[in-house]
Scaffold this motif. Structure first.
Motif, short mmCIF file in Angstrom:
data_model
loop_
_atom_site.label_atom_id
_atom_site.label_comp_id
_atom_site.label_asym_id
_atom_site.label_seq_id
_atom_site.Cartn_x
_atom_site.Cartn_y
_atom_site.Cartn_z
N ASP A 31 35.02 26.46 40.76
CA ASP A 31 35.57 27.81 40.74
C ASP A 31 34.48 28.81 40.36
O ASP A 31 33.45 28.44 39.83
CB ASP A 31 36.79 27.90 39.81
CG ASP A 31 36.42 28.08 38.37
OD1 ASP A 31 35.63 27.26 37.86
OD2 ASP A 31 36.92 29.02 37.73
N HIS A 32 34.73 30.09 40.63
CA HIS A 32 33.70 31.11 40.47
C HIS A 32 33.30 31.37 39.02
O HIS A 32 32.21 31.85 38.76
CB HIS A 32 34.14 32.41 41.16
CG HIS A 32 34.29 32.24 42.64
ND1 HIS A 32 33.23 32.14 43.49
CD2 HIS A 32 35.39 32.08 43.40
CE1 HIS A 32 33.65 31.95 44.72
NE2 HIS A 32 34.97 31.90 44.70
N SER A 33 34.18 31.02 38.08
CA SER A 33 33.83 31.19 36.67
C SER A 33 33.04 29.99 36.13
O SER A 33 32.49 30.06 35.04
CB SER A 33 35.10 31.38 35.84
OG SER A 33 35.86 30.18 35.83
N SER A 74 39.32 30.72 46.22
CA SER A 74 39.35 32.11 46.65
C SER A 74 38.46 32.94 45.73
O SER A 74 38.50 32.75 44.51
CB SER A 74 40.78 32.64 46.59
OG SER A 74 40.79 34.05 46.71
N PRO A 75 37.68 33.87 46.29
CA PRO A 75 36.85 34.73 45.44
C PRO A 75 37.66 35.83 44.75
O PRO A 75 37.18 36.44 43.80
CB PRO A 75 35.83 35.32 46.41
CG PRO A 75 36.49 35.27 47.73
CD PRO A 75 37.42 34.07 47.71
N THR A 76 38.90 36.08 45.20
CA THR A 76 39.68 37.20 44.67
C THR A 76 40.96 36.79 43.94
O THR A 76 41.60 37.62 43.34
CB THR A 76 40.06 38.17 45.80
OG1 THR A 76 40.82 37.43 46.78
CG2 THR A 76 38.83 38.78 46.44
N ALA A 77 41.33 35.52 44.02
CA ALA A 77 42.57 35.06 43.38
C ALA A 77 42.35 33.66 42.81
O ALA A 77 41.48 32.93 43.28
CB ALA A 77 43.70 35.05 44.40
#
Length: 107
Positions: A31-33, A74-77
């Motif tokens: 995930d992005h984090s 998803s980069p936004t959700a």
């Protein structure tokens, strides 16, 4: 099966995430984090979810009827998309309910 996280600056393995039973992975997503890592399997059709900080197995997502060939966050959700040889794309909320939020069949 196992997934290993490497520190590319120090050239060392800093975390090894394992499954309760032997399995073969065919896809991986972070995930992005950087908090959650997911791996899709070729043989049991499951998605394993680990916490990156501890390496602890958080959940095993089931629902596909074929090998999980792709994973992407998803980069936004806070949603994980999984693609499978069963001709479906499933959307998972791995941070809250851990259930499939939607299944998108492909003709």
């Amino acid at each position: 099966g196992s997934v290993r996280a490497f520190d590319l600056t120090r050239y060392r393995n800093f975390r090894t995430m394992t499954t309760p039973k032997p399995t073969q992975f065919s896809s991986l997503a972070l995930d992005h984090s950087g908090e959650v890592v997911c791996a899709g399997t070729q043989d049991s059709f499951e998605i394993f979810v680990w916490g990156m900080q501890t390496g602890r197995l958080l959940d095993v997502l089931s629902g596909h009827e074929g090998p999980v060939s792709s994973l992407s966050f998803s980069p936004t959700a806070p949603v994980l998309a999984s693609g499978s040889w069963d001709k479906t794309v499933r959307l998972w909320d791995v941070f809250e309910t851990k259930a499939a939020t939607q299944s998108l069949p492909h003709p």
